[in-house]
Write a protein that holds these residues in place. Structure first.
Motif, mmCIF file in Angstrom:
data_model
loop_
_atom_site.group_PDB
_atom_site.id
_atom_site.type_symbol
_atom_site.label_atom_id
_atom_site.label_comp_id
_atom_site.label_asym_id
_atom_site.label_seq_id
_atom_site.Cartn_x
_atom_site.Cartn_y
_atom_site.Cartn_z
ATOM 1 N N LYS A 200 -0.390 4.468 -0.855
ATOM 2 C CA LYS A 200 -1.200 5.697 -0.887
ATOM 3 C C LYS A 200 -0.813 6.642 0.252
ATOM 4 C CE LYS A 200 -5.875 7.312 -1.819
ATOM 5 N NZ LYS A 200 -5.413 7.878 -3.098
ATOM 6 N N ASP B 136 0.864 -1.181 0.000
ATOM 7 C CA ASP B 136 0.000 0.000 0.000
ATOM 8 C C ASP B 136 0.900 1.230 0.000
ATOM 9 O OD1 ASP B 136 -1.862 1.995 0.383
ATOM 10 O OD2 ASP B 136 -2.297 1.471 2.467
ATOM 11 N N ASP C 184 0.272 6.854 -6.471
ATOM 12 C CA ASP C 184 -0.315 6.951 -5.132
ATOM 13 C C ASP C 184 0.672 7.469 -4.084
ATOM 14 O OD1 ASP C 184 -2.808 6.100 -5.850
ATOM 15 O OD2 ASP C 184 -2.590 4.055 -5.098
#
Length: 305
Positions: free
Chosen positions: A200, A198, A231
């Protein structure tokens, strides 16, 4: 994010090999480094096992990991080496066991898969740093690399500046976010899985070894297509060792980085000695950090409490 407890002199460190088999002679050479810091060392039951290119079967490697996590006497786990194999056992890891017994977990390279999975499933800060047989036992292991273990004994903010190495701005700017990432090959291998990286709003650290520019090009292309680069709040480009192109002609690594990072709307700074290199600047993953191309710096919050 949950920070593990700091170490104290007299604590016991668990040493296991969840990926490739370590050189046992080099492992023995490295153990005194931990003992000089006032630490005791407990080796995993299967540390000497070899199963092809793996350090024992999947079941044996998983058993060692679970035993070290569950043992209340073990205050930290430092891996013997990377290699390959972490991704094979991640689906069977008892992440609730880690949540109930949060402790320092230290390594890099193939261990990137474990760092990413633990952050996603547990929210525990882990550490990207040199390992015993593959790094600490090597002649190039230097004073700066050794000093980075001090962050395990006392909560301390660290700063990386050009006093350590020359840093090259690819995209200007300044941003803050959780520091995540690690080995590029392993990060790409998480895509499409429940352990997918991830990025972001995060500062994405990338490093690798032994990959030619065209292979790095392909992996960055995957990160781009999956939205991971767009992101990110910033890109921290670490060391890309042994990356000389065998194809002729070839793009340079710098050209590849420019192609993929130049049009991003976040700061990108390259040249960090983080990865398969000496000095090896160790960092906690999951903590807040600030990247600035103006100051040419990366400021990192403490990883222990």
């Amino acid at each position: 994010m949950l920070c593990p407890n700091r170490l104290h002199k007299g604590d016991t460190i668990g040493v296991i090999a969840p990926s490739g088999p370590p050189d046992l002679d080099k492992l023995k050479q490295a153990i005194p480094f931990l003992k000089k810091m006032g630490l005791h060392v407990k080796l995993g039951k299967h540390i000497d096992k070899v199963h092809g290119y793996l350090a024992g079967t999947d079941e044996e490697r998983l058993e060692d990991l679970h035993e070290m996590i569950a043992n209340p006497e073990i205050k930290a786990i430092i891996f013997a080496r990377g290699g390959y194999g972490m991704g094979r056992i991640v689906p069977d890891i008892d992440f609730n066991l880690i949540k109930r017994n949060p402790k320092i977990i230290w390594g890099y390279s193939d261990i990137t898969y474990l760092h990413t999975a633990i952050r996603k499933k547990v929210g525990l800060v882990t550490f990207h740093g040199p390992m015993l047989a593959s790094d600490i036992a090597e002649e190039g292991f230097d004073e700066l690399s050794a000093s980075m273990f001090e962050q395990l004994f006392e909560p301390k903010r660290y700063g990386y500046t050009e006093k350590i190495s020359a840093l090259h701005e690819i995209v200007s700017g300044e941003s803050e976010g959780q520091l995540v990432g690690g080995n590029l090959s392993l990060l790409v291998s998480t895509l499409g899985s429940s352990y997918e990286i991830d990025t972001k709003g995060k500062l994405l650290l990338l490093e690798d070894i032994g990959e030619e520019p065209y292979k790095i090009d392909g992996m960055l292309n995957q990160l781009k297509f999956s939205g991971k680069l767009a992101d990110a709040a910033g890109i921290v480009v670490g060391d890309f060792a042994k990356a000389e192109p065998k194809l002729d002609p070839s793009l340079t690594m710098e050209q590849v980085f420019y192609d993929y990072f130049n049009d991003l709307s976040c700061p990108v700074l390259a040249g960090f000695k983080i990865g398969h290199c000496f000095p090896h600047f160790s960092v906690p993953l999951g903590v807040q950090a600030k990247l600035s191309t103006k100051d040419k710096s990366l400021i990192i919050e403490p990883g222990v409490k």
